[in-house]
Design an enzyme around this catalytic site. Structure first.
Site, PDB file in Angstrom:
ATOM      1  N   ASN A  10       0.873  -1.173   0.000  1.00  0.00           N
ATOM      2  CA  ASN A  10       0.000   0.000   0.000  1.00  0.00           C
ATOM      3  C   ASN A  10       0.910   1.224   0.000  1.00  0.00           C
ATOM      4  OD1 ASN A  10      -1.776   2.074   0.483  1.00  0.00           O
ATOM      5  ND2 ASN A  10      -2.285   1.448   2.584  1.00  0.00           N
ATOM      6  N   TRP A  11       1.053   1.822  -1.171  1.00  0.00           N
ATOM      7  CA  TRP A  11       1.974   2.959  -1.290  1.00  0.00           C
ATOM      8  C   TRP A  11       1.434   4.213  -0.627  1.00  0.00           C
ATOM      9  CZ3 TRP A  11       4.315   3.183  -6.947  1.00  0.00           C
ATOM     10  CH2 TRP A  11       5.041   2.008  -7.180  1.00  0.00           C
ATOM     11  N   LYS A  12       0.148   4.234  -0.335  1.00  0.00           N
ATOM     12  CA  LYS A  12      -0.495   5.450   0.195  1.00  0.00           C
ATOM     13  C   LYS A  12      -0.211   6.622  -0.759  1.00  0.00           C
ATOM     14  CE  LYS A  12      -0.072   3.409   4.706  1.00  0.00           C
ATOM     15  NZ  LYS A  12      -0.147   3.573   6.130  1.00  0.00           N
ATOM     16  N   HIS A  95      -9.662   1.248   4.700  1.00  0.00           N
ATOM     17  CA  HIS A  95      -8.384   1.495   5.371  1.00  0.00           C
ATOM     18  C   HIS A  95      -8.606   2.508   6.495  1.00  0.00           C
ATOM     19  CE1 HIS A  95      -4.328   2.825   6.190  1.00  0.00           C
ATOM     20  NE2 HIS A  95      -3.927   1.694   5.644  1.00  0.00           N
ATOM     21  N   GLU A  97      -7.038   4.964   7.506  1.00  0.00           N
ATOM     22  CA  GLU A  97      -6.827   6.380   7.155  1.00  0.00           C
ATOM     23  C   GLU A  97      -8.051   6.931   6.419  1.00  0.00           C
ATOM     24  OE1 GLU A  97      -3.015   5.848   5.245  1.00  0.00           O
ATOM     25  OE2 GLU A  97      -2.196   5.243   7.184  1.00  0.00           O
ATOM     26  N   GLU A 167      -5.910  -4.743  10.373  1.00  0.00           N
ATOM     27  CA  GLU A 167      -4.906  -3.709  10.610  1.00  0.00           C
ATOM     28  C   GLU A 167      -5.246  -2.955  11.891  1.00  0.00           C
ATOM     29  OE1 GLU A 167      -2.670  -2.555   6.765  1.00  0.00           O
ATOM     30  OE2 GLU A 167      -4.373  -1.234   6.997  1.00  0.00           O
ATOM     31  N   GLY A 173       1.900   2.438  10.728  1.00  0.00           N
ATOM     32  CA  GLY A 173       2.879   3.510  10.596  1.00  0.00           C
ATOM     33  C   GLY A 173       3.490   3.952  11.905  1.00  0.00           C
ATOM     34  N   SER A 212       2.856  -1.908  10.380  1.00  0.00           N
ATOM     35  CA  SER A 212       4.299  -1.945  10.669  1.00  0.00           C
ATOM     36  C   SER A 212       4.942  -3.302  10.410  1.00  0.00           C
ATOM     37  CB  SER A 212       4.568  -1.479  12.107  1.00  0.00           C
ATOM     38  OG  SER A 212       4.133  -0.130  12.270  1.00  0.00           O
ATOM     39  N   GLY A 233       2.600  -1.193   4.265  1.00  0.00           N
ATOM     40  CA  GLY A 233       2.626   0.227   3.937  1.00  0.00           C
ATOM     41  C   GLY A 233       4.051   0.697   3.700  1.00  0.00           C
ATOM     42  N   GLY A 234       4.637   1.338   4.708  1.00  0.00           N
ATOM     43  CA  GLY A 234       5.964   1.938   4.592  1.00  0.00           C
ATOM     44  C   GLY A 234       6.999   1.045   3.923  1.00  0.00           C
TER      45      GLY A 234
HETATM   46  P1  PGA Z   1       2.457   0.416   7.629  1.00  0.00           P
HETATM   47  O1  PGA Z   1       1.045   0.624   6.909  1.00  0.00           O
HETATM   48  O2  PGA Z   1       3.005  -0.900   7.139  1.00  0.00           O
HETATM   49  O3  PGA Z   1       3.292   1.574   7.210  1.00  0.00           O
HETATM   50  O4  PGA Z   1       2.187   0.392   9.099  1.00  0.00           O
HETATM   51  C1  PGA Z   1       0.169  -0.433   6.709  1.00  0.00           C
HETATM   52  C2  PGA Z   1      -1.072   0.073   6.031  1.00  0.00           C
HETATM   53  O5  PGA Z   1      -1.483   1.197   6.324  1.00  0.00           O
HETATM   54  O6  PGA Z   1      -1.678  -0.610   5.203  1.00  0.00           O
END
Ligand code: PGA
Length: 250
Positions: A10-12, A95, A97, A167, A173, A212, A233-234
């Site tokens: 997930n590049w966001k 998600h 966010e 999640e 994050g 994470s 994500g990251g």
């Molecule tokens: P993260 O993000 O791996 O940076 O914690 C995961 C996500 O939001 O899907």
């Protein structure tokens, strides 16, 4: 049942045409990963680039959101059929966010999942509790409400066509990860909830863990019986880290 593992990046809201090239080309030539499914959910403007760079390989591409509408006067929105035009395999819905910054509530998440299914795209339905909710022992109640709202909108007959992602909001994050045991407990619960409605769908359901996930914690998470891969994500923005995580899922 031996479920094929799935790792999704997930590049966001990250990337640029030039930065993406090395990442996508590195993914396109990665080998030894045919045992699992891999996808990267890129920002909308880069779907064409992802398709161009990845089409010849085994890694698919996905979107991070979809409109709840089909077409019309919804400035700034992107419909499911537009995503289908770019041969998107997966779409994230729910998600945390989106839930917290854009007011995507349980009902809207269900409608969005349905819109993706209508055009043949697999929704990755994200569920998870906040730290406060975990402290208050509300985790199971929160995630079952999130799941139920989606099932209500997509219909029982489509239970076998979705992917779930657990999640925990407090792990996204933040560098905090659910312990393998905490993840397994929730994944097992989610599968159990689905099994009450459709046992076959529960057996084949892929439940990803996200929050994470890094090369140094992925292996133990992926070894849990009900963890069928990860939503990254990251670490998905770094080619070596992402491929290392993928390899740990095989
Ligand atoms: P993260 O993000 O791996 O940076 O914690 C995961 C996500 O939001 O899907």
């Amino acid at each position: 049942m031996n479920r094929k593992q799935l790792v999704v990046g997930n590049w966001k809201m990250n990337g640029s045409l030039s930065d993406n090239e090395a990442l996508l080309d590195g993914l396109a030539v990665a080998d030894g990963l045919s045992e699992l499914d891999i996808s990267v959910c890129v920002p909308y403007p880069y779907l064409a680039q992802a398709r161009e760079r990845l089409a010849a390989g085994i890694i698919s591409w996905g979107a991070q959101n979809v409109s709840e509408h089909d077409a019309g006067a919804y400035t700034g929105e992107i419909s499911g059929s537009m995503l289908a035009d770019f041969e998107v395999s997966f779409g994230l819905v729910g998600h945390s966010e989106r839930r917290s910054f854009y007011a995507d509530d349980n009902e809207l998440v269900g409608i969005k999942a349905r819109k993706l299914l209508n055009v043949g795209i697999t929704p990755i339905v994200c569920v998870g509790e906040t730290f406060k909710q975990r402290e208050a022992e509300e985790t199971f109640g929160i995630i079952s409400a999130q799941l139920e709202a989606v099932i209500e909108r997509i219909g029982l007959e489509n239970l076998g066509r979705i992917v779930l992602a657990y999640e925990p909001v407090w792990a996204i994050g933040t560098g905090l990860t659910a312990s393998p045991e905490q993840a397994q407990e929730v994944h097992e619960y989610l599968r159990g909830q689905v099994a009450l409605l459709d046992e076959a769908a529960a057996r084949s359901l892929r439940i990803l863990y996200g929050g994470s996930v890094k090369p140094d914690n992925a292996e133990k998470l992926f070894r849990q019986a009900d963890v069928d891969g990860g939503l990254i994500g990251g670490a998905s923005l770094n080619l070596i880290d992402f491929l290392t995580i993928c390899r740990l899922a095989t």
